[in-house]
Design a protein around this motif. Structure first.
Motif, short mmCIF file in Angstrom:
data_model
loop_
_atom_site.label_atom_id
_atom_site.label_comp_id
_atom_site.label_asym_id
_atom_site.label_seq_id
_atom_site.Cartn_x
_atom_site.Cartn_y
_atom_site.Cartn_z
N UNK A 56 5.47 10.19 4.15
CA UNK A 56 6.07 10.93 5.25
C UNK A 56 7.27 11.70 4.73
N UNK A 57 7.59 12.84 5.33
CA UNK A 57 8.73 13.62 4.84
C UNK A 57 10.03 12.84 4.87
N UNK A 116 3.12 -1.53 15.85
CA UNK A 116 4.48 -0.97 15.77
C UNK A 116 4.40 0.51 15.38
N UNK A 117 3.53 0.82 14.45
CA UNK A 117 3.35 2.22 14.05
C UNK A 117 2.87 3.06 15.24
N UNK A 118 1.99 2.50 16.03
CA UNK A 118 1.48 3.22 17.20
C UNK A 118 2.57 3.44 18.23
N UNK A 119 3.47 2.46 18.38
CA UNK A 119 4.54 2.57 19.36
C UNK A 119 5.61 3.56 18.94
N UNK A 120 5.90 3.63 17.62
CA UNK A 120 7.04 4.43 17.14
C UNK A 120 6.60 5.79 16.61
N UNK A 121 5.54 5.84 15.86
CA UNK A 121 4.99 7.11 15.35
C UNK A 121 6.02 7.94 14.58
N UNK A 122 6.55 7.35 13.53
CA UNK A 122 7.55 8.05 12.71
C UNK A 122 6.94 9.28 12.07
N UNK A 123 7.66 10.41 12.16
CA UNK A 123 7.21 11.64 11.52
C UNK A 123 8.04 11.97 10.28
N UNK A 124 9.37 11.83 10.36
CA UNK A 124 10.21 12.19 9.22
C UNK A 124 11.56 11.53 9.35
N UNK A 125 12.30 11.51 8.21
CA UNK A 125 13.60 10.83 8.14
C UNK A 125 14.60 11.72 7.42
N UNK A 126 15.83 11.72 7.93
CA UNK A 126 16.93 12.41 7.25
C UNK A 126 18.03 11.39 6.92
N UNK A 127 18.52 11.43 5.67
CA UNK A 127 19.62 10.57 5.24
C UNK A 127 20.51 11.36 4.31
N UNK A 128 21.80 11.47 4.64
CA UNK A 128 22.68 12.29 3.81
C UNK A 128 24.09 11.74 3.68
N UNK A 138 10.77 11.89 -9.91
CA UNK A 138 11.26 13.05 -10.67
C UNK A 138 10.66 14.36 -10.16
N UNK A 139 10.80 14.53 -8.84
CA UNK A 139 10.49 15.79 -8.15
C UNK A 139 8.98 16.04 -8.04
N UNK A 140 8.16 15.04 -8.32
CA UNK A 140 6.72 15.27 -8.25
C UNK A 140 6.14 14.92 -6.88
N UNK A 141 6.91 14.22 -6.04
CA UNK A 141 6.43 13.88 -4.70
C UNK A 141 6.89 14.96 -3.73
N UNK A 170 18.10 3.92 7.96
CA UNK A 170 16.92 4.79 8.07
C UNK A 170 16.07 4.82 6.81
N UNK A 171 16.70 4.74 5.63
CA UNK A 171 15.92 4.70 4.40
C UNK A 171 15.09 3.43 4.32
N UNK A 172 15.69 2.30 4.68
CA UNK A 172 14.96 1.03 4.66
C UNK A 172 13.89 1.01 5.75
N UNK A 173 14.21 1.57 6.91
CA UNK A 173 13.22 1.62 7.98
C UNK A 173 12.03 2.47 7.58
N UNK A 174 12.28 3.60 6.95
CA UNK A 174 11.20 4.48 6.51
C UNK A 174 10.27 3.75 5.55
N UNK A 175 10.86 2.99 4.62
CA UNK A 175 10.03 2.23 3.68
C UNK A 175 9.23 1.16 4.42
N UNK A 176 9.89 0.43 5.31
CA UNK A 176 9.20 -0.61 6.08
C UNK A 176 8.05 -0.02 6.87
N UNK A 177 8.30 1.09 7.54
CA UNK A 177 7.28 1.72 8.38
C UNK A 177 6.04 2.07 7.55
N UNK A 178 6.26 2.56 6.35
CA UNK A 178 5.12 2.99 5.51
C UNK A 178 4.42 1.85 4.81
N UNK A 179 5.13 0.73 4.58
CA UNK A 179 4.57 -0.31 3.73
C UNK A 179 4.28 -1.63 4.43
N UNK A 180 4.97 -1.93 5.55
CA UNK A 180 4.84 -3.26 6.14
C UNK A 180 4.56 -3.27 7.63
#
Length: 499
Positions: free
Chosen positions: A415-416, A269-281, A443-446, A254-264
């Motif tokens: 994206x969150x 694909x963005x229209x089909x998936x419409x990512x809003x937010x990601x959780x990774x823990x 460092x907590x600025x985003x 999910x972390x890699x997918x989130x980066x891909x979605x925002x950058x590549x």
């Protein structure tokens, strides 16, 4: 959900327990081009279908059934402690769906529901970490009406990455786990097995630290799932969106997918998936930091290192800087052997055989790692064999390989992104996770990058410190998975912990 009382019961029980295609051919159409639904579908075939009444579905996804092998402690299934909580939540969500489908299709002449939960196992085309085109397996689960010719709209897509599994029978396509409970949020729950599991078992190795292959396989699985949904008159609502989820060993995808979605990702694909937010823990974010910062912690290091080296073995040679994966293990792994299920295996082969599941952590303990030089080769260590030699060409090469293959940086999330970790995790060190958060959040600025400490009592950590299993990590990961099953959106995870 509030698990505070349950933790106390768990602490008591655990204390008792301590007693080759061309490169051009391999480019699927929408990568670098446009995704146009079924015309460029990654779907290969649907191999199994299942349908459930809401009540039967709820029984199937309860932890007591989904995690029966993991949650059993001396014959007592810990799922009995959490099943009632989750059942009540499932009942409320079912009532909400009853209202939705009542408006959509009404009831039959006997006043009975005209909807069910459907789940489909399918194969899809993607790329393995070797670069070759392969078919992998995935599952999609969603609510749907039973009226022929009447379409249904789900509100969300839930893109879910599974954590390490107990054995091969517990991957998503072989067993309906707890994650599909998210379907009761009127969501289509999409779960890739990833390479090395499901239909690909025995063919490739799971690339736990390989960001690009994991995100690629998650993307292709999602697009195939959309095609399965289309074939059954189900689509994402016009105002719908996607959320992405992962815990423990499942957080890199999910972390890699989130980066891909925002950058590549192309616009289609963005229209089909419409990512809003990601959780990774609760999982590994930086394999190099794990080795460099925790080289003296022999309780947690070996198994994670095995996961990493085995993953590197799935890469093409040109990505290994002139080395083989076995070059990053001590010589004894290619000379010493061990009996496993009636077969005499080299240590190196044994590591490959067992890595990828919880079961492996106890099995791999049979390879006695008592010092760093019993894990790593001499030419990666200082003369005394007690520390990494940062000037060693091989050490430098491994650092470069891991940083290239697991690169989650190089962008500022818009994206969150919700991150969380347990302070008492004895398997995935807290400060490595916190270091990742500091870096990805600038460092907590985003303000789009969020952090939470997973609520976990100190008493359980003190009681489990001598148990020969990563109890804090295992239990916090399981409870993360349960929380992810009932939280509608990633931000709701934080609200649940505060209640």
């Amino acid at each position: 959900m509030n698990y505070r009382l349950i933790w106390v019961a768990l602490a008591t029980i655990l204390a008792m327990a301590s007693c080759k295609d061309s490169a051009e051919d391999n480019q699927l159409p929408y990568h670098g081009g446009e995704y146009n639904g079924s015309r460029n579908s990654t779907l290969a075939s649907v191999t199994r279908s299942e349908s459930y009444t809401p009540e039967d579905f709820t029984k199937q996804v309860m932890p007591g059934k989904a995690f029966e092998n993991i949650l059993s402690v001396r014959g007592f299934n810990l799922g009995a402690l959490v099943d009632p909580l989750l059942s009540r939540k499932a009942k409320k969500l079912t009532q909400r769906l009853d209202t939705l489908f009542q408006r959509e299709v009404g009831t039959d002449k006997n006043g009975q529901r005209r909807w069910q939960v459907e789940s489909y196992v399918f194969n899809y085309t993607t790329l393995a970490s070797t670069g070759e085109r392969v078919q992998l397996s995935g599952r999609v689960t969603f609510p749907n009406n039973t009226v022929s010719g009447t379409a249904h709209e789900v509100q969300t897509l839930s893109l879910c990455s599974h954590m390490a599994v107990w054995d091969s029978t517990n991957v998503p396509t072989n067993k309906l786990g707890i994650t599909p409970m998210r379907a009761l949020h009127n969501s289509a729950v999409i779960e890739p097995d990833f390479q090395g599991f499901g239909v690909d078992e025995g063919k490739h190795i799971f690339g736990c630290c390989l960001a690009e292959p994991l995100q690629r396989q998650m993307t292709d699985c999602t697009l195939a799932a959309l095609e399965v949904m289309r074939k059954h008159d189900v689509r994402l609502a016009d105002d719908g969106y996607s959320t992405c989820w992962g815990a423990s060993l499942g957080i890199l995808a999910p972390l890699a997918f989130s980066k891909y979605y925002e950058t590549q990702a192309p616009a289609s694909v963005r229209k089909a998936i419409r990512l809003r937010s990601t959780f990774a823990g609760g999982g590994p974010t930086d394999s190099w930091d794990y080795l460099a910062l925790y080289q003296d912690d022999f309780y947690v290091l070996p198994a994670q290192y095995y996961f990493t080296i085995v993953a590197l073995a799935s890469l093409p040679p040109n990505q290994l800087k002139g080395y083989k994966a076995s070059d990053f293990l001590a010589d004894r792994y290619m000379t010493d052997s061990i009996m496993c299920k009636g077969k005499n295996m080299l240590y190196y082969d044994f590591v490959h055989y067992t890595t990828g599941s919880y079961y492996s952590r106890s099995m791999l303990g049979k390879i006695n790692v008592t010092s760093l030089d019993s894990l790593l080769p001499a030419d990666m260590l200082t003369a005394d064999g007690k520390s990494l030699d940062m000037n060693s060409p091989k050490t430098k090469a491994l650092k470069q390989i891991l940083e290239e293959q697991g690169n989650l940086y190089g962008y500022s999330p818009s994206l969150p992104l919700y991150l969380a970790h347990c302070k008492y995790d004895e398997c995935q060190p807290y400060d490595i996770a916190r270091k990742f958060y500091n870096k990805i959040s600038a460092h907590h600025t985003n303000p789009n990058v969020h952090w939470a400490d997973i609520p976990y009592p100190k008493v359980l950590a003190s009681l489990t410190k001598n148990i020969h299993m990563p109890a804090n990590h295992l239990l916090s990961s399981l409870f993360l998975t349960m929380d992810m099953a009932v939280a509608e959106d990633p931000e709701d995870m934080y609200k649940q912990w505060e209640d």
